[in-house]
Scaffold this active site. Structure first.
Site, PDB file in Angstrom:
ATOM      1  N   GLU A  94      44.760  34.893  36.730  1.00 47.86           N
ATOM      2  CA  GLU A  94      45.638  33.733  36.711  1.00 47.86           C
ATOM      3  C   GLU A  94      46.197  33.432  38.109  1.00 47.86           C
ATOM      4  OE1 GLU A  94      45.260  35.392  32.681  1.00 47.86           O
ATOM      5  OE2 GLU A  94      45.738  36.273  34.619  1.00 47.86           O
ATOM      6  N   ARG A 303      36.816  45.809  36.751  1.00 45.64           N
ATOM      7  CA  ARG A 303      37.901  44.845  36.597  1.00 45.64           C
ATOM      8  C   ARG A 303      39.261  45.449  36.915  1.00 45.64           C
ATOM      9  NH1 ARG A 303      39.019  39.476  36.759  1.00 45.64           N
ATOM     10  NH2 ARG A 303      40.836  38.982  35.472  1.00 45.64           N
ATOM     11  N   MET A 343      40.457  45.603  46.422  1.00 52.16           N
ATOM     12  CA  MET A 343      40.867  44.358  45.785  1.00 52.16           C
ATOM     13  C   MET A 343      40.725  43.191  46.763  1.00 52.16           C
ATOM     14  SD  MET A 343      41.886  45.104  42.682  1.00 52.16           S
ATOM     15  CE  MET A 343      42.934  43.723  42.222  1.00 52.16           C
ATOM     16  N   GLY A 344      40.423  42.008  46.212  1.00 51.28           N
ATOM     17  CA  GLY A 344      40.442  40.789  47.000  1.00 51.28           C
ATOM     18  C   GLY A 344      39.249  40.566  47.905  1.00 51.28           C
ATOM     19  N   GLU A 345      38.136  41.281  47.663  1.00 52.89           N
ATOM     20  CA  GLU A 345      36.982  41.155  48.543  1.00 52.89           C
ATOM     21  C   GLU A 345      35.731  40.661  47.824  1.00 52.89           C
ATOM     22  OE1 GLU A 345      37.135  44.092  52.206  1.00 52.89           O
ATOM     23  OE2 GLU A 345      36.867  45.224  50.359  1.00 52.89           O
ATOM     24  N   ASN A 369      35.616  35.082  35.532  1.00 52.53           N
ATOM     25  CA  ASN A 369      35.370  33.873  36.313  1.00 52.53           C
ATOM     26  C   ASN A 369      33.940  33.808  36.864  1.00 52.53           C
ATOM     27  OD1 ASN A 369      35.638  31.581  37.853  1.00 52.53           O
ATOM     28  ND2 ASN A 369      36.782  32.595  39.474  1.00 52.53           N
ATOM     29  N   LEU A 371      32.859  31.079  38.471  1.00 54.45           N
ATOM     30  CA  LEU A 371      32.812  30.043  39.506  1.00 54.45           C
ATOM     31  C   LEU A 371      32.600  30.591  40.910  1.00 54.45           C
ATOM     32  CD1 LEU A 371      35.551  27.460  38.524  1.00 54.45           C
ATOM     33  CD2 LEU A 371      33.074  27.215  38.462  1.00 54.45           C
ATOM     34  N   GLU A 372      33.122  31.789  41.180  1.00 58.03           N
ATOM     35  CA  GLU A 372      33.032  32.295  42.542  1.00 58.03           C
ATOM     36  C   GLU A 372      31.589  32.462  42.996  1.00 58.03           C
ATOM     37  OE1 GLU A 372      35.633  35.681  42.395  1.00 58.03           O
ATOM     38  OE2 GLU A 372      37.354  34.495  43.040  1.00 58.03           O
TER      39      GLU A 372
END
Length: 455
Positions: A94, A303, A343-345, A369, A371-372
């Site tokens: 989110e 995840r 995280m975040g990569e 998701n 879409l990435e």
């Protein structure tokens, strides 16, 4: 606002004038369900020992759950705000979906203080990674009257914006009583979630009557909100905000640099946002692929961070030569599996891959998701369970940008077909990029609603 291809919002759509007029706060009184509200609150209080025990248990794997408990009861140093803009995004997915909206709010209303709440430590970490000190971040309090009142009294919002699906009766009623317009944006509601909320009956419908406007991802989501009791005139389709996310400018460059490190011609696939129910199939599929392509490399990102070490252990237990992001930084030619325990990569790792499997879809989690990878022109493979992102997944499937499989054998076939056929990869990747570009514009439509609320 809504295109006619199965109710998906398109980039050329705009809000009808009556939507912007009607969404203005008109929630009906909540007093007719005071008994239900009392019983709900009583249950919440009685459940607190269980909730606290769960926090302690979850903290065994992720110690961040042991910290900042005061915030969960609305207790934190008041930042001295007045008429702030409050956005709530429960966890990592989110927060990522909310990013383009938060950026738009910061650009449009630089004079307003911005508050972002999450529920999970991973959501908190992602919020800080994306926005740093440019906004005020705390945990959302439990849905107890005193905690909600303390929270709202400290941040003093002019507008509440809930991202995706969070229905909290005491919170919504408190916003109504204080005259705070409340929007649910990027709203999605699967059949599974709707069944759970429907069991609460009038409590949920009266809570939704406190909402100023529900800006849904798709016609199907909008219909479910109406079925739960949201007033029809205050529900509309604005599309999926994640389409408006900007691809990090260095993602492709970094991904290509990593490819050169482990061999540009090496077949590479990624299994992203996996759960335990996905991973047995992923291991089987990779073992099958290695028999056809001995130098194939699997990148895998679980995840939940608390499972990173377990994921590495399982990979080694399968007999694979394993490297990890934290220990080795990048995979070498000798490695068969690379665990992304950071995280975040994900975006650069999608760029470094030839094809992406998106997890949570081979088990009834509902998928994550898609879409990435599509935004980076990468083919997408999903399992049968994609109800969390059904509209977006359907768009990619219809465009030929994604393929649905049902088991480990199907996963191995789909990944193997893409790895062996550069033309197929290029066609699927280009189709995904076109879908991504076509569906942009949701943030602009949501901003129209926000502008109307604030003026």
């Amino acid at each position: 606002m809504v295109s006619h291809r199965d109710g998906k919002a398109g980039s050329g759509d705009s809000l009808p004038p009556e939507a912007a007029r009607r969404f203005a706060y008109t929630g009906r009184p909540y007093t007719d369900s005071a008994i239900l509200g009392f019983l709900y609150t009583l249950v919440m209080y009685l459940a607190m020992p269980v909730v606290v025990a769960r926090l302690l248990f979850r903290g065994v794997r992720n110690r961040q759950y042991h910290y900042r408990w005061r915030e969960r009861f609305g207790r934190f140093k008041a930042p001295g705000f007045s008429q702030s803009l409050w956005v709530h995004a429960v966890s990592v997915g989110e927060v990522n979906a909310a990013e383009p909206l938060v950026r738009a709010l910061q650009a449009r209303y630089p004079e307003r203080q911005l508050v972002l709440t999450t529920v999970t430590p991973t959501g908190s970490a992602r919020a800080r990674q994306l926005f740093g000190d440019s906004l005020f971040h705390v945990y959302l309090p439990y849905d107890l009257p005193f905690a909600v009142a303390s929270f709202l009294g400290r941040i003093r919002p002019a507008l509440a914006i809930i991202v995706e699906t969070e229905i909290w009766p005491n919170l919504y009623r408190a916003c109504q009583r204080r005259g705070i317009p409340l929007l649910i944006v990027n709203a999605r509601l699967s059949e599974r979630s709707m069944r759970g909320y429907r069991a609460l009956g009038r409590l949920v419908s009266d809570s939704l009557a406190c909402v100023s406007y529900v800006a849904a991802q798709s016609q199907a989501d909008a219909a479910r909100y109406r079925e739960l009791g949201a007033p029809a005139e205050r529900v509309g389709v604005t599309g999926y905000m994640k389409f408006d996310t900007q691809v990090p400018p260095n993602a492709m460059e970094k991904g290509m640099e990593w490819r050169r490190h482990w061999g540009e011609d090496r077949p590479v696939w990624i299994a992203a946002s996996t759960h335990e129910g996905d991973e047995a199939a992923v291991w089987q599929a990779h073992a099958a692929l290695l028999r056809q392509m001995p130098n194939a490399l699997l990148l895998i990102a679980g995840r939940h961070p608390e499972r990173f070490r377990l994921l590495e252990s399982h990979a080694r237990g399968q007999g694979f030569a394993v490297a990890t992001r934290r220990q080795h930084r990048l995979a070498g030619p000798q490695h068969q599996v690379f665990v992304i325990d950071s995280m975040g990569e994900l975006m650069p790792f999608f760029a470094a891959s030839d094809v992406a499997f998106v997890g949570g879809s081979l088990c009834p989690i509902g998928g994550h998701n898609v879409l990435e990878p599509a935004a980076l022109s990468r083919p997408v493979v999903v399992g049968p369970y994609t109800f969390n992102f059904e509209g977006i997944t359907s768009s990619l499937l219809e465009a030929g940008a994604a393929e649905r499989i049902s088991d480990a054998a199907g996963l191995a076939r789909a990944i193997g077909a893409c790895l062996a056929d550069p033309q197929r990869r290029a066609q699927m990747g280009e189709a995904g990029r076109r879908v991504f570009e076509r569906e942009r514009g949701a943030v602009g439509r949501v901003m129209q609603l926000i502008d109307s609320a604030l003026h």
